[in-house]
Scaffold this motif. Structure first.
Motif, PDB file in Angstrom:
ATOM      1  N   UNK A 162     -11.906 -26.032 -27.727  1.00 10.00           N
ATOM      2  CA  UNK A 162     -11.850 -26.601 -26.386  1.00 10.00           C
ATOM      3  C   UNK A 162     -10.533 -26.231 -25.706  1.00 10.00           C
ATOM      4  N   UNK A 163     -10.640 -25.853 -24.428  1.00 12.58           N
ATOM      5  CA  UNK A 163      -9.492 -25.457 -23.619  1.00 12.58           C
ATOM      6  C   UNK A 163      -9.344 -26.424 -22.439  1.00 12.58           C
ATOM      7  N   UNK A 164      -8.104 -26.662 -22.046  1.00 10.32           N
ATOM      8  CA  UNK A 164      -7.802 -27.489 -20.883  1.00 10.32           C
ATOM      9  C   UNK A 164      -7.101 -26.631 -19.836  1.00 10.32           C
ATOM     10  N   UNK A 165      -7.648 -26.641 -18.629  1.00 14.61           N
ATOM     11  CA  UNK A 165      -7.073 -25.875 -17.527  1.00 14.61           C
ATOM     12  C   UNK A 165      -6.618 -26.810 -16.419  1.00 14.61           C
ATOM     13  N   UNK A 166      -5.472 -26.511 -15.836  1.00 15.98           N
ATOM     14  CA  UNK A 166      -4.956 -27.210 -14.672  1.00 15.98           C
ATOM     15  C   UNK A 166      -5.037 -26.240 -13.495  1.00 15.98           C
ATOM     16  N   UNK A 167      -5.957 -26.514 -12.572  1.00 18.38           N
ATOM     17  CA  UNK A 167      -6.164 -25.626 -11.422  1.00 18.38           C
ATOM     18  C   UNK A 167      -5.166 -26.051 -10.343  1.00 18.38           C
ATOM     19  N   UNK A 168      -3.940 -25.736 -10.589  1.00 18.47           N
ATOM     20  CA  UNK A 168      -2.823 -26.264  -9.802  1.00 18.47           C
ATOM     21  C   UNK A 168      -2.744 -25.623  -8.423  1.00 18.47           C
ATOM     22  N   UNK A 169      -2.058 -26.276  -7.474  1.00 13.18           N
ATOM     23  CA  UNK A 169      -1.803 -25.641  -6.182  1.00 13.18           C
ATOM     24  C   UNK A 169      -1.148 -24.279  -6.380  1.00 13.18           C
ATOM     25  N   UNK A 170      -1.597 -23.304  -5.613  1.00 13.98           N
ATOM     26  CA  UNK A 170      -1.072 -21.954  -5.743  1.00 13.98           C
ATOM     27  C   UNK A 170      -1.910 -21.046  -6.613  1.00 13.98           C
ATOM     28  N   UNK A 171      -2.978 -21.576  -7.236  1.00 14.53           N
ATOM     29  CA  UNK A 171      -3.811 -20.757  -8.114  1.00 14.53           C
ATOM     30  C   UNK A 171      -5.059 -20.222  -7.407  1.00 14.53           C
ATOM     31  N   UNK A 172      -5.176 -20.434  -6.097  1.00 16.41           N
ATOM     32  CA  UNK A 172      -6.350 -19.948  -5.375  1.00 16.41           C
ATOM     33  C   UNK A 172      -6.487 -18.437  -5.550  1.00 16.41           C
ATOM     34  N   UNK A 173      -7.719 -17.998  -5.722  1.00 17.21           N
ATOM     35  CA  UNK A 173      -7.995 -16.585  -5.924  1.00 17.21           C
ATOM     36  C   UNK A 173      -9.182 -16.422  -6.846  1.00 17.21           C
ATOM     37  N   UNK A 174      -9.482 -15.190  -7.182  1.00 18.56           N
ATOM     38  CA  UNK A 174     -10.571 -14.888  -8.118  1.00 18.56           C
ATOM     39  C   UNK A 174      -9.966 -14.222  -9.345  1.00 18.56           C
ATOM     40  N   UNK A 175     -10.280 -14.780 -10.510  1.00 17.36           N
ATOM     41  CA  UNK A 175      -9.600 -14.395 -11.736  1.00 17.36           C
ATOM     42  C   UNK A 175     -10.610 -14.076 -12.836  1.00 17.36           C
ATOM     43  N   UNK A 176     -10.306 -13.103 -13.686  1.00 18.72           N
ATOM     44  CA  UNK A 176     -11.197 -12.848 -14.818  1.00 18.72           C
ATOM     45  C   UNK A 176     -10.949 -13.823 -15.963  1.00 18.72           C
ATOM     46  N   UNK A 177     -11.991 -14.093 -16.722  1.00 20.91           N
ATOM     47  CA  UNK A 177     -11.849 -14.690 -18.051  1.00 20.91           C
ATOM     48  C   UNK A 177     -12.567 -13.770 -19.026  1.00 20.91           C
ATOM     49  N   UNK A 178     -12.124 -13.778 -20.264  1.00 21.64           N
ATOM     50  CA  UNK A 178     -12.708 -12.851 -21.240  1.00 21.64           C
ATOM     51  C   UNK A 178     -12.336 -13.282 -22.646  1.00 21.64           C
ATOM     52  N   UNK A 179     -13.072 -12.753 -23.594  1.00 24.64           N
ATOM     53  CA  UNK A 179     -12.747 -13.000 -24.997  1.00 24.64           C
ATOM     54  C   UNK A 179     -11.422 -12.338 -25.354  1.00 24.64           C
ATOM     55  N   UNK A 180     -10.667 -12.986 -26.245  1.00 21.67           N
ATOM     56  CA  UNK A 180      -9.390 -12.424 -26.693  1.00 21.67           C
ATOM     57  C   UNK A 180      -9.290 -12.441 -28.220  1.00 21.67           C
ATOM     58  N   UNK A 181     -10.405 -12.760 -28.912  1.00 20.40           N
ATOM     59  CA  UNK A 181     -10.357 -12.908 -30.365  1.00 20.40           C
ATOM     60  C   UNK A 181     -11.376 -12.058 -31.123  1.00 20.40           C
ATOM     61  N   UNK A 182     -12.498 -11.701 -30.490  1.00 19.92           N
ATOM     62  CA  UNK A 182     -13.571 -11.044 -31.240  1.00 19.92           C
ATOM     63  C   UNK A 182     -13.151  -9.635 -31.664  1.00 19.92           C
ATOM     64  N   UNK A 183     -13.055  -9.421 -32.961  1.00 21.88           N
ATOM     65  CA  UNK A 183     -12.671  -8.159 -33.606  1.00 21.88           C
ATOM     66  C   UNK A 183     -11.212  -7.797 -33.341  1.00 21.88           C
ATOM     67  N   UNK A 184     -10.838  -7.677 -32.073  1.00 19.16           N
ATOM     68  CA  UNK A 184      -9.444  -7.409 -31.725  1.00 19.16           C
ATOM     69  C   UNK A 184      -9.109  -8.283 -30.521  1.00 19.16           C
ATOM     70  N   UNK A 185      -7.860  -8.241 -30.103  1.00 15.98           N
ATOM     71  CA  UNK A 185      -7.464  -9.062 -28.960  1.00 15.98           C
ATOM     72  C   UNK A 185      -7.631  -8.321 -27.643  1.00 15.98           C
ATOM     73  N   UNK A 186      -8.246  -7.142 -27.649  1.00 17.95           N
ATOM     74  CA  UNK A 186      -8.498  -6.393 -26.420  1.00 17.95           C
ATOM     75  C   UNK A 186      -9.932  -5.874 -26.423  1.00 17.95           C
ATOM     76  N   UNK A 187     -10.312  -5.212 -25.323  1.00 19.75           N
ATOM     77  CA  UNK A 187     -11.605  -4.550 -25.279  1.00 19.75           C
ATOM     78  C   UNK A 187     -12.777  -5.424 -24.907  1.00 19.75           C
TER      79      UNK A 187
END
Length: 339
Positions: A162-187
């Motif tokens: 479980x992750x906790x996010x704070x969508x704080x003032x100044x974070x407006x925009x469009x952002x990617x999310x992605x896996x960072x653990x499967x097999x390697x931390x990239x790709x």
């Protein structure tokens, strides 16, 4: 204090400091104790008083294999202030994954489960850009965060993270999310485990172009959002209806449609490894953060670009980078007469 990532199905634990951490403290707000009815009346009061409104998002997603053997995210549940909005999403795992729409000031508790059983001990995670969180919600491997592997192991009896996010003032925009653990931390773009987070400004307004002029537009006046991911050889698309908020997976180099004079918002995210040059024939739009009108935008890996236009004429969108153009990275934007 470490997150619990293995527990009984249905439980949502993030940290032993859940109710004292700075990010999690937002979940103690009155919204979590209000009924749907009282939340509505409070919302109306805040709207008329001019105060900002924050929402409590409880989200559960799962990583799983698609029918053709690829890996993807699927939305399991999404509640906003106790209201279930899961029907907005595809019931299937998709590439790209679900688009999570938030507003500055919101709080998010996102739980990831893992149904990918190719290997018995391979984690899946969610690493997000743009919003705020502590290191325990980074969604990365211990080799990076120096604390622990922050992902879900294969789901044998309810393992999760479980992750906790704070969508704080100044974070407006469009952002990617992605896996960072499967097999390697990239790709992540090579495996299909990626999606987008749209953070709308608390003001409820965006800058938009109307031909050669600039205007300020209420987000409620946007008829469609098109989220276009630029991989190394194709666009991948997701459409969000401005009224119903229903999300539609569009596939590769999709056909985009609009009615004349509709306000359409484009969200471009580069998920590949090459430099991209986006063009939408015959259109100009505002370069975010400026008053400059542009008709071409260079976008590097994991960079993003968002703009809003008024639909006037049909056009072709394309990646005009020479090598990407040769790969056929283009599609049609068809504008029809409105009623």
């Amino acid at each position: 204090m470490m997150y619990q990532h293995s527990c009984d199905a249905g439980e949502f634990f993030a940290s032993d400091h859940l109710f004292t951490s700075s990010i999690a403290s937002g979940f103690k707000r009155v919204f979590t104790r209000l009924t749907i009815s009282s939340t509505f009346f409070l919302t109306m009061f805040l709207l008329h008083s001019g105060e900002s409104i924050s929402a409590d998002h409880r989200i559960e997603m799962i990583g799983e294999q698609t029918a053709d053997g690829l890996l993807a995210y699927r939305m399991v549940e999404h509640h906003v202030n106790g209201v279930n909005i899961t029907s907005r999403y595809s019931p299937h795992a998709t590439i790209p994954g679900p688009t999570i729409v938030l507003t500055e000031g919101d709080k998010v508790r996102l739980t990831i489960r893992n149904a990918i059983t190719i290997t018995p001990d391979q984690q899946v995670s969610v690493h997000v850009h743009g919003v705020h969180y502590t290191i325990l919600s980074d969604g990365s491997l211990k080799v990076i965060n120096k604390i622990e592997d922050e992902g879900a192991y294969p789901d044998h009896g309810g393992r999760f993270y479980t992750y906790l996010w704070d969508v704080a003032p100044g974070t407006a925009g469009t952002w990617p999310y992605h896996d960072h653990n499967y097999e390697t931390h990239n790709g992540s773009e090579d495996k299909g485990l990626y999606g987008a987070v749209i953070v709308n400004p608390a003001s409820g307004m965006v800058a938009a172009s109307n031909g050669g002029s600039i205007t300020s537009l209420p987000i409620s006046h946007i008829k469609k959002d098109y989220v276009l991911y630029m991989s190394d050889d194709a666009f991948w698309g997701m459409e969000i209806d401005g009224v119903s908020k229903k999300q539609t997976w569009l596939g590769v180099n999709p056909l985009l449609t609009a009615k004349r004079d509709d306000n359409i918002r484009f969200h471009l995210i580069a998920m590949g490894t090459y430099l991209n040059r986006f063009q939408l024939g015959g259109y100009q739009w505002i370069d975010p953060g400026t008053t400059k009108m542009i008709n071409t935008k260079d976008i590097g890996p994991l960079e993003k670009h968002v703009f809003t236009i008024k639909a006037s004429d049909s056009a072709q969108y394309l990646n005009a980078n020479f090598s990407r153009k040769l790969m056929g990275m283009k599609g049609s934007f068809n504008v029809n007469a409105g009623h």
